[in-house]
Design a protein around this motif. Sequence first.
Motif, PDB file in Angstrom:
ATOM      1  N   TYR A 125      29.714  50.782  54.659  1.00 23.56           N
ATOM      2  CA  TYR A 125      29.444  50.290  56.008  1.00 23.56           C
ATOM      3  C   TYR A 125      30.215  51.186  56.964  1.00 23.56           C
ATOM      4  CZ  TYR A 125      27.558  46.274  53.544  1.00 23.56           C
ATOM      5  OH  TYR A 125      26.817  45.462  52.707  1.00 23.56           O
ATOM      6  N   VAL A 126      29.466  51.996  57.727  1.00 24.99           N
ATOM      7  CA  VAL A 126      30.067  53.088  58.481  1.00 24.99           C
ATOM      8  C   VAL A 126      30.210  52.712  59.951  1.00 24.99           C
ATOM      9  CG1 VAL A 126      29.871  55.524  59.091  1.00 24.99           C
ATOM     10  CG2 VAL A 126      29.077  54.726  56.850  1.00 24.99           C
ATOM     11  N   PHE A 127      31.454  52.665  60.414  1.00 26.89           N
ATOM     12  CA  PHE A 127      31.783  52.350  61.802  1.00 26.89           C
ATOM     13  C   PHE A 127      32.168  53.640  62.532  1.00 26.89           C
ATOM     14  CE2 PHE A 127      32.416  48.635  59.277  1.00 26.89           C
ATOM     15  CZ  PHE A 127      32.218  47.530  60.081  1.00 26.89           C
TER      16      PHE A 127
ATOM     17  N   HIS B 287      24.398  53.473  48.834  1.00 26.85           N
ATOM     18  CA  HIS B 287      23.798  52.997  50.080  1.00 26.85           C
ATOM     19  C   HIS B 287      24.807  53.180  51.202  1.00 26.85           C
ATOM     20  CE1 HIS B 287      20.494  51.267  47.816  1.00 26.85           C
ATOM     21  NE2 HIS B 287      21.376  50.695  47.007  1.00 26.85           N
ATOM     22  N   ALA B 288      24.316  53.398  52.391  1.00 24.54           N
ATOM     23  CA  ALA B 288      25.195  53.552  53.554  1.00 24.54           C
ATOM     24  C   ALA B 288      24.445  53.090  54.795  1.00 24.54           C
ATOM     25  CB  ALA B 288      25.640  55.003  53.715  1.00 24.54           C
ATOM     26  N   TYR B 289      25.122  52.276  55.608  1.00 21.98           N
ATOM     27  CA  TYR B 289      24.474  51.730  56.801  1.00 21.98           C
ATOM     28  C   TYR B 289      25.402  51.865  58.008  1.00 21.98           C
ATOM     29  CZ  TYR B 289      21.717  49.644  53.077  1.00 21.98           C
ATOM     30  OH  TYR B 289      20.948  49.462  51.960  1.00 21.98           O
ATOM     31  N   PRO B 290      24.885  52.369  59.122  1.00 29.05           N
ATOM     32  CA  PRO B 290      25.711  52.447  60.336  1.00 29.05           C
ATOM     33  C   PRO B 290      25.886  51.060  60.955  1.00 29.05           C
ATOM     34  CG  PRO B 290      23.473  53.156  60.812  1.00 29.05           C
ATOM     35  CD  PRO B 290      23.524  52.883  59.340  1.00 29.05           C
ATOM     36  N   ILE B 291      27.065  50.796  61.422  1.00 31.99           N
ATOM     37  CA  ILE B 291      27.384  49.501  62.031  1.00 31.99           C
ATOM     38  C   ILE B 291      27.772  49.728  63.490  1.00 31.99           C
ATOM     39  CG2 ILE B 291      28.767  47.409  61.910  1.00 31.99           C
ATOM     40  CD1 ILE B 291      26.947  47.852  59.477  1.00 31.99           C
TER      41      ILE B 291
ATOM     42  N   LEU C 109      34.642  56.379  60.963  1.00 29.71           N
ATOM     43  CA  LEU C 109      34.537  57.836  61.091  1.00 29.71           C
ATOM     44  C   LEU C 109      35.524  58.403  62.103  1.00 29.71           C
ATOM     45  CD1 LEU C 109      30.649  58.221  61.079  1.00 29.71           C
ATOM     46  CD2 LEU C 109      32.230  58.872  59.247  1.00 29.71           C
ATOM     47  N   ARG C 110      35.843  57.654  63.120  1.00 30.49           N
ATOM     48  CA  ARG C 110      36.709  58.173  64.180  1.00 30.49           C
ATOM     49  C   ARG C 110      38.170  58.223  63.745  1.00 30.49           C
ATOM     50  NH1 ARG C 110      34.203  59.017  68.782  1.00 30.49           N
ATOM     51  NH2 ARG C 110      36.129  59.049  69.997  1.00 30.49           N
ATOM     52  N   THR C 111      38.597  57.248  62.951  1.00 25.19           N
ATOM     53  CA  THR C 111      40.002  57.211  62.531  1.00 25.19           C
ATOM     54  C   THR C 111      40.201  57.778  61.127  1.00 25.19           C
ATOM     55  OG1 THR C 111      39.806  54.977  61.595  1.00 25.19           O
ATOM     56  CG2 THR C 111      40.364  55.170  63.945  1.00 25.19           C
ATOM     57  N   GLY C 112      39.108  57.900  60.361  1.00 25.92           N
ATOM     58  CA  GLY C 112      39.223  58.385  58.989  1.00 25.92           C
ATOM     59  C   GLY C 112      39.677  57.318  58.015  1.00 25.92           C
TER      60      GLY C 112
ATOM     61  N   PRO D 210      32.939  47.261  65.429  1.00 20.34           N
ATOM     62  CA  PRO D 210      31.775  48.108  65.751  1.00 20.34           C
ATOM     63  C   PRO D 210      31.862  48.657  67.174  1.00 20.34           C
ATOM     64  CG  PRO D 210      31.086  46.040  64.744  1.00 20.34           C
ATOM     65  CD  PRO D 210      32.532  45.889  65.079  1.00 20.34           C
ATOM     66  N   GLY D 211      31.490  49.910  67.330  1.00 22.14           N
ATOM     67  CA  GLY D 211      31.451  50.537  68.643  1.00 22.14           C
ATOM     68  C   GLY D 211      30.037  50.548  69.197  1.00 22.14           C
TER      69      GLY D 211
END
Length: 585
Positions: free
Chosen positions: A472-474, A507-511, A549-552, A572-573
């Motif tokens: 789950y990608v933030f 699987h990967a989903y943008p949040i 992704l922004r903070t790693g 979530p942004g």
Amino acid sequence: MTDESNGAGSSRRSCILAAVADPSSASSTVAINHHAGTSGSSSPWRHAGRARIAGVFVAFGAFDALVTGTHIAHGGLYTDDWPFASIQHQQGTWGLFDNLVSANHGRPLAALYQALTAALSGTNPHLHALWGLVTLLLATTTIYATLRRLSVSIFMSSAIALLFMAFPFSDSAWLWYAASHSYLAITLAALGYLVAIVDLQGTRQRHGTARIAVAFLFAASILTYQVASGAICLSILVYIVYTRSRGEAIVLWLSDVVVVLLTLTLPRLITGSGGSTADPIISLSAQVSHLRLMANQGATLLSKVLFPFGSLDRRLVLSVAVISLIGCVLVCWRRANDRSAAMCSLRWLWLGLAGSVVVAGSYIVYVPAPINLYQPLGMGEENRVNVLAGLGFAIIVCAFAVGVGNAVLMLLRRSRQWVPVIATVLMAPILTGYIRRTRADVAAWDRAGEVQRSELFALRRLGAPASGTTLYVFGGVGAIAPGVFAFRVTWDLNSAVELLWNDATLHAYPIFAGTQMTCLTARVVPVGPSNGDGIGQAASYGHAVFVNLRTGQSMHVADMPACERAATRFVPGPAERWLSEGDRR
């Protein structure tokens, strides 16, 4: 058919052919006599010449590269491109073809084109970008050849082709590989027109073979994409010019209409449906609303087409255009020596009307489809609705510029040989405006490609997850500009991650903002506008990982308490946070 009707047909041909002949010429006799007759070579390229067509292709290619070339170097894969590449990688070329045909039964040739080109391109972003530019170039060159065969002057044919190629209000159709089949459909339809015209201009010794070829090309165009089906039904305008009688023109036109109707309906009748992703047909009342919306937005787009700088009020732009048009018509009519000369001086007006018909024909095919999907003022991926309308708008702009040139020279009592010069002066700023807008769009799509590569690099640094993991990608960007996405939807990031680690179980989903990470007893479920009810994107505990992704940062979610802690830590942004130069990673 009587001699009288044949004479009327000849007069009709002469009148209409004069409408598209060289605007700088005082007479169109040569063109009329050549095309109204039944003799001549059957080669589709005789009028323009094979060598000249090759030169035109090279010239348009140079212009194409000049305006759009950076996209080959810096573009990427976008939204649907990713699952195409992933399915091809996992299931092979025919596996992708089968998936695409199942998704839309009405576009088997588009499925074949995308399956074959995806096999050649893999995940190479440069090759994906190349297909869009190649199909645009093919469509432009074929349109140019067709216009020349119709006796449109070299000057006007070139101007229309360049305006069409640089048209910024449909550029997603070549910037986005998944939409590039639109230009392939236009190319096939234009070839169909070209073969039909050549057959009618020639000796008709192979008329039956030519008609079969025309039907095949028109059907192939629709089976690639239905974008040109409305334009194909306008073939009556060509047949009226080149046939010996109205009856013959109607018979040929009806044969084209039958081809269109059969090609549009047979796939649904044979399979019982349009496919899993085919557009549903909306109700009649909704179609009326859609038609009104497209007409209103089309008028707004026309103002942008005529004045592609800033956002000037459409009422002002269209008012000036209408007043200028009326003025040009009055000048051409009153300054002419007789009625015949007046009609000759107004031939640009007929060409402009033809462009308007092309615009209407290109939009009408979208009226039965959902309103939210097809709107002339759509941006980013959605502006592909204008892909064929761009040709009609280019014709309108060229005809208007030629009309102003004619009127000015008639007022000054100067030779009409200077019409192309005045028209060029008028069209040059418009073309410049198109190029500026197109380059801005190219820059946005290129930034989207860079952002996606950056986000995949950030995921790669975290290390390969275990098979069966759901990420789950933030903190993603989501979109660079309206309609220009960078892992904004669920299926693109999911497919990209499968390719990144060569593992179809991942699987990967943008949040993004609006999505609630719901922690249930045995699994986590993302629920929100971007993720639907989330059931299809749920992950059992032990197989879920939250990533920012922004903070790693990343966090493995092993149970419900861990899920609740992660849901608090990972916020979530916004889904559409436009990037400035300083925001790039």
